[in-house]
Design a protein around this motif. Structure first.
Motif, short mmCIF file in Angstrom:
data_model
loop_
_atom_site.label_atom_id
_atom_site.label_comp_id
_atom_site.label_asym_id
_atom_site.label_seq_id
_atom_site.Cartn_x
_atom_site.Cartn_y
_atom_site.Cartn_z
N LEU A 20 0.84 -1.19 0.00
CA LEU A 20 0.00 0.00 0.00
C LEU A 20 0.88 1.25 0.00
O LEU A 20 1.82 1.34 0.79
N GLY A 21 0.57 2.17 -0.87
CA GLY A 21 1.30 3.42 -0.94
C GLY A 21 2.63 3.36 -1.68
O GLY A 21 3.25 4.37 -1.92
N GLY A 22 3.09 2.17 -2.05
CA GLY A 22 4.33 2.02 -2.81
C GLY A 22 4.02 1.99 -4.29
O GLY A 22 3.14 1.27 -4.73
N ARG A 48 -11.80 -12.83 -11.38
CA ARG A 48 -12.26 -11.84 -12.35
C ARG A 48 -11.34 -10.63 -12.37
O ARG A 48 -10.78 -10.26 -11.35
N GLU A 49 -11.23 -10.01 -13.54
CA GLU A 49 -10.51 -8.75 -13.67
C GLU A 49 -11.47 -7.60 -13.41
O GLU A 49 -12.53 -7.54 -14.02
N GLU A 50 -11.10 -6.71 -12.50
CA GLU A 50 -11.87 -5.48 -12.26
C GLU A 50 -11.02 -4.31 -12.71
O GLU A 50 -9.96 -4.06 -12.12
N PRO A 51 -11.44 -3.58 -13.75
CA PRO A 51 -10.65 -2.43 -14.18
C PRO A 51 -10.50 -1.41 -13.06
O PRO A 51 -11.43 -1.16 -12.30
N ILE A 52 -9.32 -0.83 -12.94
CA ILE A 52 -9.06 0.21 -11.95
C ILE A 52 -9.24 1.55 -12.66
O ILE A 52 -8.45 1.90 -13.56
N SER A 53 -10.25 2.27 -12.28
CA SER A 53 -10.58 3.54 -12.91
C SER A 53 -9.40 4.51 -12.85
O SER A 53 -8.81 4.72 -11.79
N GLY A 54 -9.05 5.08 -13.99
CA GLY A 54 -7.99 6.06 -14.05
C GLY A 54 -6.58 5.50 -14.08
O GLY A 54 -5.62 6.24 -14.22
N ALA A 55 -6.43 4.19 -13.91
CA ALA A 55 -5.11 3.56 -13.92
C ALA A 55 -4.77 3.12 -15.34
O ALA A 55 -5.07 2.00 -15.74
N ASP A 56 -4.17 4.03 -16.09
CA ASP A 56 -3.89 3.73 -17.49
C ASP A 56 -2.49 4.17 -17.90
O ASP A 56 -2.20 4.36 -19.07
N GLY A 57 -1.61 4.31 -16.91
CA GLY A 57 -0.23 4.69 -17.19
C GLY A 57 0.73 3.59 -16.77
O GLY A 57 0.30 2.53 -16.27
N LEU A 58 2.00 3.82 -16.95
CA LEU A 58 2.99 2.81 -16.61
C LEU A 58 3.25 2.69 -15.11
O LEU A 58 3.90 1.75 -14.67
N THR A 61 -0.08 3.26 -7.94
CA THR A 61 0.13 3.20 -6.50
C THR A 61 -1.05 2.48 -5.86
O THR A 61 -2.17 2.98 -5.89
N PRO A 62 -0.82 1.26 -5.31
CA PRO A 62 -1.92 0.51 -4.70
C PRO A 62 -2.59 1.27 -3.56
O PRO A 62 -1.94 1.96 -2.78
N THR A 63 -3.91 1.11 -3.47
CA THR A 63 -4.72 1.74 -2.44
C THR A 63 -5.32 0.67 -1.54
O THR A 63 -5.14 -0.53 -1.78
N ALA A 64 -6.08 1.10 -0.54
CA ALA A 64 -6.74 0.16 0.37
C ALA A 64 -7.66 -0.80 -0.38
O ALA A 64 -7.85 -1.94 0.04
N ASP A 65 -8.22 -0.36 -1.51
CA ASP A 65 -9.08 -1.24 -2.30
C ASP A 65 -8.33 -2.43 -2.88
O ASP A 65 -8.93 -3.42 -3.27
N ASP A 66 -7.00 -2.32 -2.95
CA ASP A 66 -6.17 -3.37 -3.54
C ASP A 66 -5.62 -4.35 -2.50
O ASP A 66 -5.04 -5.37 -2.87
N PHE A 67 -5.79 -4.05 -1.21
CA PHE A 67 -5.17 -4.84 -0.15
C PHE A 67 -5.51 -6.32 -0.28
O PHE A 67 -6.68 -6.69 -0.44
N GLU A 68 -4.49 -7.14 -0.25
CA GLU A 68 -4.55 -8.61 -0.32
C GLU A 68 -5.02 -9.14 -1.68
O GLU A 68 -5.30 -10.33 -1.81
N LEU A 69 -5.12 -8.29 -2.68
CA LEU A 69 -5.48 -8.73 -4.03
C LEU A 69 -4.25 -8.70 -4.92
O LEU A 69 -3.31 -7.94 -4.70
N ARG A 70 -4.26 -9.52 -5.95
CA ARG A 70 -3.24 -9.44 -6.99
C ARG A 70 -3.67 -8.36 -7.98
O ARG A 70 -4.87 -8.13 -8.16
N LEU A 71 -2.70 -7.72 -8.59
CA LEU A 71 -2.97 -6.72 -9.61
C LEU A 71 -2.47 -7.26 -10.94
O LEU A 71 -1.56 -8.08 -10.99
N ARG A 72 -3.08 -6.79 -12.01
CA ARG A 72 -2.66 -7.17 -13.35
C ARG A 72 -2.48 -5.90 -14.17
O ARG A 72 -3.32 -5.01 -14.15
#
Length: 128
Positions: A20-22, A48-58, A61-72
Motif C-alpha cells: 500500500l502506498g508504494g 475476475r478482472e476489475e478495471p481500476i478507474s484512471g489507472a492507465d499509465g505505466l 500506487t496501490p490503495t486500500a481497495d487493492d489490499f490482499e489482491l493481486r494486480l494485473r
C-alpha cells in the motif's frame, strides 16, 4: 508476433511484492513507439478482472481497495496483436505502515497497542 512486449513491472517493496502506498512501475516496448501502446491496470478478485478507474499509465500506487489482491497490468498495441499481461503478488502493507495504523487506531480508541475491551448486552428476551 505481438504488438507489445513487456519488459518488467517493479517497485513497491524491496522484495518485489507490492505494498500500500508504494508505487509500482511497469515498462514496455510497443511496436511503433510509446504513442502506439495502451496500458490498463486491474484488480484480480475471485478470478475476475476489475478495471481500476484512471489507472492507465505505466505507474500505479496501490490503495486500500487493492489490499490482499493481486494486480494485473495489461499492455496492448493499437497496431494489433494480443495484449500482454503481468500479474503481481498480493498487495500487502509494510511494517512501517502497520505500525502507523496501530498507532492511529490506538489514538482513536484510547487504548494501548494489543489492548481491547468489549461489552455484550442481552436483548432482554428469555434465554434458552
Amino acid at each position: 508476433v505481438s504488438g507489445a512486449a513487456v519488459r518488467q513491472v517493479s517497485g513497491g517493496h524491496p522484495g518485489g511484492a507490492p505494498v500500500l502506498g508504494g508505487t509500482l512501475q511497469a515498462s514496455a516496448e510497443f511496436v511503433g513507439g510509446p504513442s502506439k501502446g495502451e496500458v490498463s491496470w486491474y484488480r484480480l478478485r475471485g478470478g475476475r478482472e476489475e478495471p481500476i478507474s484512471g489507472a492507465d499509465g505505466l505507474s500505479y500506487t496501490p490503495t486500500a481497495d487493492d489490499f490482499e489482491l493481486r494486480l494485473r497490468v495489461a499492455f496492448s498495441s493499437v497496431v494489433g496483436g494480443d495484449p500482454v499481461t503481468v500479474d503481481t503478488q498480493p498487495v500487502g502493507a509494510d511494517a512501517g505502515f502497520m505500525a502507523e495504523l496501530n498507532k492511529q487506531l490506538g489514538s482513536l480508541l484510547g487504548k494501548r497497542s494489543g489492548e481491547a475491551s468489549f461489552s455484550v448486552r442481552g436483548g432482554g428476551g428469555e434465554g434458552r
